[in-house]
Write an enzyme that holds these catalytic residues in place. Structure first.
Site, mmCIF file in Angstrom:
data_model
loop_
_atom_site.group_PDB
_atom_site.id
_atom_site.type_symbol
_atom_site.label_atom_id
_atom_site.label_comp_id
_atom_site.label_asym_id
_atom_site.label_seq_id
_atom_site.Cartn_x
_atom_site.Cartn_y
_atom_site.Cartn_z
ATOM 1 N N LEU A 74 -7.338 -7.645 10.402
ATOM 2 C CA LEU A 74 -8.347 -8.573 10.919
ATOM 3 C C LEU A 74 -7.637 -9.774 11.533
ATOM 4 O O LEU A 74 -8.016 -10.282 12.591
ATOM 5 C CB LEU A 74 -9.284 -9.021 9.801
ATOM 6 C CG LEU A 74 -10.012 -7.897 9.043
ATOM 7 C CD1 LEU A 74 -10.996 -8.477 8.033
ATOM 8 C CD2 LEU A 74 -10.753 -6.980 9.997
ATOM 9 N N ARG A 102 0.803 -1.220 0.000
ATOM 10 C CA ARG A 102 0.000 0.000 0.000
ATOM 11 C C ARG A 102 0.836 1.270 0.000
ATOM 12 O O ARG A 102 0.498 2.245 -0.668
ATOM 13 C CB ARG A 102 -0.894 0.007 1.245
ATOM 14 C CG ARG A 102 -1.924 -1.050 1.155
ATOM 15 C CD ARG A 102 -2.753 -1.147 2.390
ATOM 16 N NE ARG A 102 -3.761 -2.166 2.144
ATOM 17 C CZ ARG A 102 -4.682 -2.523 3.010
ATOM 18 N NH1 ARG A 102 -4.724 -1.962 4.195
ATOM 19 N NH2 ARG A 102 -5.555 -3.446 2.703
ATOM 20 N N HIS A 118 -5.947 5.515 6.553
ATOM 21 C CA HIS A 118 -6.767 4.320 6.645
ATOM 22 C C HIS A 118 -6.590 3.542 7.948
ATOM 23 O O HIS A 118 -7.527 2.951 8.467
ATOM 24 C CB HIS A 118 -6.401 3.428 5.456
ATOM 25 C CG HIS A 118 -7.114 2.135 5.413
ATOM 26 N ND1 HIS A 118 -8.478 2.051 5.249
ATOM 27 C CD2 HIS A 118 -6.683 0.862 5.521
ATOM 28 C CE1 HIS A 118 -8.839 0.782 5.246
ATOM 29 N NE2 HIS A 118 -7.777 0.040 5.430
#
Ligand SMILES: Cc1cc2nc3c(=O)[nH]c(=O)nc-3n(C[C@H](O)[C@H](O)[C@H](O)COP(=O)(O)OP(=O)(O)OC[C@H]3O[C@@H](n4cnc5c(N)ncnc54)[C@H](O)[C@@H]3O)c2cc1C
Length: 665
Positions: A469, A337, A429
């Site tokens: 997650l 990213r 983010h």
């Protein structure tokens, strides 16, 4: 205080197993006499609460939403990593560990990351057993897709709603314990301070957000699972309520705050449309599996597109610059990213941005429509299919994979992404920084733990996609339930913790006085006025591009803004009703302190790492130059105010992987 990460001795691959075999346990009968507070019910807090209660502890869980199910984790779209190697493409625990450490710019603690990779496979089994509907392939087996910064497909997903499905799993597990009386759930309650007794975390002060009542809650240990603080930038992809308050309060009471300046800038967000926007929307990274990122090669075409005289679909292949594929042929559109974000900014700064603000690049699915469509035509035995038929068949496949994301894009931008390429731009983010924790996930306050995005985490300077997650659920289901027992084994004879003590009196008084200040201060500016101003300073001076001068200005400007806030903020309504502005006032007050520490941390880190580029320290082609001397965790100790915070360093020692220049070529 010297920082002790408490990483166990021994070979990396045996550390966690050996450690678990030798730490202290609490027997089932004693667990019934021990209370644990968990602040947060996202994937980290929800999984921890359910597991601790299942083990027999008495759990009190807190969330500011009306249901645990509404935690920000529900927004997660793309997927969750696990080293299952179901695709037989060469994945392993070691590779997941290696990718995570490399992806984090060699700024994560090796032992934690190896443990994370090790337990990743258990998470999938656990969630499948709960009924989480992961995507399956034609034969019914669990499917995988790929994410940035890796060369294998290890991401498990549930369409574009992975977080929601995982959270429903954790929530079901919690609900079972709520029904048994093992979890007492406090919805619409906000933790506003932690209470220390004899130096140990023994409870919290919470505010009932509906009635305004201030409550005392005691326990033998407190777990902070309150998520990330990306909203310090005002505009981010986080839920509107995401904040730093719980983490900041424990910091002010003695927990060190680590790497505050590392945030993740996600490359695929819907671009900002103007000055009156309050939220940014993520387009999942999974889209980079099938979408190709480009800008026009020629500035005249950019100009014509911006003026509405040319459509992107009218440009031929040789008029387009697929800059990620050009610069990073091995990883192409699936570079990590931070690399993708930086490259988009570089192209837009050079004038190639394709929307009115000049801050957008294309994410184009036309090639995938054709590739999938041709394959489908063969499968369906259609000979000589027309181009339109191929496109239609291809779009069906893309719709099945990412339909909800395409729909979301169309609703927000009012353009059909099946017909014209999506526009994307980097946005804040995720926060890599957070409360410093040792190998046990304990902060520098004994008995106070931090898990999930709230801790400084396992991701170094940059998190690989689909790893948050994984970390939240690893912490909650598989790590904390062991390590907290080691600490609580000393509390089996302690008995109930009383809330009727001077420590609780003092903490409650402080909280009440602050609330009274907000509702009584008849200032002139709204809470959002200050939040927005803070966000602008943060993005302009502490965002992707930074320099010493700008950061030092930011420290002064934030400090002045904070002073103004405490003099001139106005909060409508009263303290004894449901009052969103009052709740937000407290959160913004904490952001105003965090923002300053953030800038201070960034000044100290004279390096380019992750999504942040120190203009003084980047390579000629705009890349991040990895600097070995910055391989440390910065852990800040609060000393009265952010400016006075004292830096402690945790040196990172890499014994198990060869630290190379980070190349994605
Ligand atoms: C749009 C989006 C998409 C994403 N997609 C992915 C993805 O595909 N894969 C991936 O791995 N990661 C993804 N992420 C990141 C990931 O979703 C988060 O990092 C993760 O869900 C955080 O979980 P958490 O349990 O730590 O915190 P959260 O889910 O943020 O939960 C925080 C909890 O704390 C509570 N809380 C906070 N403060 C207080 C307080 N003071 N008092 C009481 N309660 C409090 C809240 O009520 C909530 O219950 C995405 C993030 C975003 C923004």
């Amino acid at each position: 205080m010297a920082l002790d990460s408490k990483v166990p001795q021994g070979p990396l691959k045996d550390k966690w197993t050996d450690y678990k075999n030798h730490i202290n346990l609490v027997n089932p009968a004693n667990k019934r006499h021990i209370d644990v507070i968990v602040v947060g019910t996202g994937l980290a807090g929800g999984s921890a609460s359910a597991t601790l209660a299942e083990l027999g502890y008495n759990v009190k869980s807190f969330a500011y939403q009306d249901s645990p199910r509404r935690a920000h984790s529900i927004a997660a779209q793309g997927g969750i990593n696990a080293a299952k190697n179901y695709q037989g493409d060469g994945d392993s625990t070691y590779r997941l560990f290696y990718d995570t450490v490399k992806g984090g710019d060699y700024r994560s603690r090796e032992a934690n990351v190896y443990r994370l990779a090790e337990v990743s496979a258990n998470i999938i089994d656990q969630c499948v057993a709960q009924g989480v509907p992961f995507a399956r392939d034609y034969g019914g087996l669990l499917d995988n897709r790929s994410f940035g910064g890796v060369l294998v497909s290890r991401t498990f997903y549930a369409k574009g709603q992975t977080g929601q499905q995982l959270l429903l799993g954790a929530y079901s597990a919690m609900n079972r314990q709520i029904a048994r009386g093992k979890i007492e759930m406090f919805n619409r309650h906000e933790m506003l301070d932690v209470v220390l007794v004899d130096g140990k975390a023994r409870g919290i002060i919470a505010r009932n957000l509906v009635t305004g009542e201030i409550e005392r809650h005691a326990a033998h240990a407190v777990v902070i699972a309150s998520g990330g603080y990306g909203n310090v930038y005002f505009l981010s992809t986080n839920a509107m309520g995401s904040n730093v308050t719980a983490g900041w309060k424990v910091h002010k009471k003695g927990a060190y705050f680590a790497n505050p300046c590392y945030t993740q800038i996600h490359p695929t967000c819907i671009p900002r449309s103007g000055d009156y926007q309050s939220k940014l929307t993520l387009m999942s990274e999974s889209l980079r599996n099938d979408g190709r990122i480009w800008v026009p090669k020629n500035l005249e075409d950019v100009k014509a597109i911006r003026e509405g005289k040319l459509k992107p679909t009218q440009l031929t292949e040789d008029q387009r610059d697929y800059y990620l594929e050009r610069r990073y042929p091995a990883f192409g559109n699936l570079v990590p990213r931070d690399v993708a974000s930086r490259a988009a900014k570089e192209r837009c700064d050079a004038g190639f941005g394709v929307n009115a603000t000049g801050e957008a690049v294309y994410l184009d699915f036309a090639a995938s429509f054709e590739r999938y469509g041709s394959e489908q035509a063969k499968i369906q035995g259609i000979t000589n299919p027309s181009a339109a038929k191929i496109k239609e068949l291809g779009q069906e496949i893309v719709r099945a994979k990412y339909g909800n994301l395409f729909q979301m894009y169309e609703k927000i931008v009012d353009e059909n992404p099946y017909e014209t390429p999506m526009m994307i731009y980097p946005a804040v983010h995720y926060t890599m920084g957070g409360v410093w924790v040792d190998y046990n996930l304990m902060t520098t306050i004994p008995g106070c733990y931090a898990i999930g995005e709230a801790n400084f985490s396992d991701h170094g300077a940059n998190r690989l996609g689909a790893s948050a997650l994984m970390q939240g659920l690893a912490d909650g289901y598989f790590v904390l339930p062991y390590t907290i027992g080691d600490y609580l084994s000393n509390d089996i004879r302690t008995g109930k913790i009383s809330t009727d003590t001077p420590e609780f009196d003092a903490a409650e008084k402080e909280v009440s006085e602050r609330i009274a200040f907000f509702v009584n201060n008849k200032g002139t500016h709204s809470v959002d006025y200050y939040h927005k101003k803070l966000g602008k300073i943060m993005w302009d001076k502490c965002g992707m591009s930074r320099n010493k001068e700008g950061l030092e200005e930011a420290i002064e400007e934030i400090s002045a803004l904070r002073k103004d806030f405490w003099e001139n903020v106005i909060v409508p309504g009263t303290a004894t009703e449901y009052n969103e502005q009052l709740a937000k006032a407290g959160r913004v007050a904490d952001f105003l302190e965090l923002g300053e520490l953030f800038a201070k941390d960034a000044v100290v880190r004279e390096e380019s790492a992750g999504g942040h580029f120190r203009e003084e320290h980047q390579t000629e082609d705009g890349e991040a130059k990895r600097m070995k001397e910055f391989q440390f965790v910065s852990a800040w100790e609060y000393k009265g105010e952010p400016k006075e915070a004292v830096l402690h360093k945790e040196a990172l020692v890499y014994e198990n992987i060869e630290v190379k220049e980070r190349s994605y070529k």
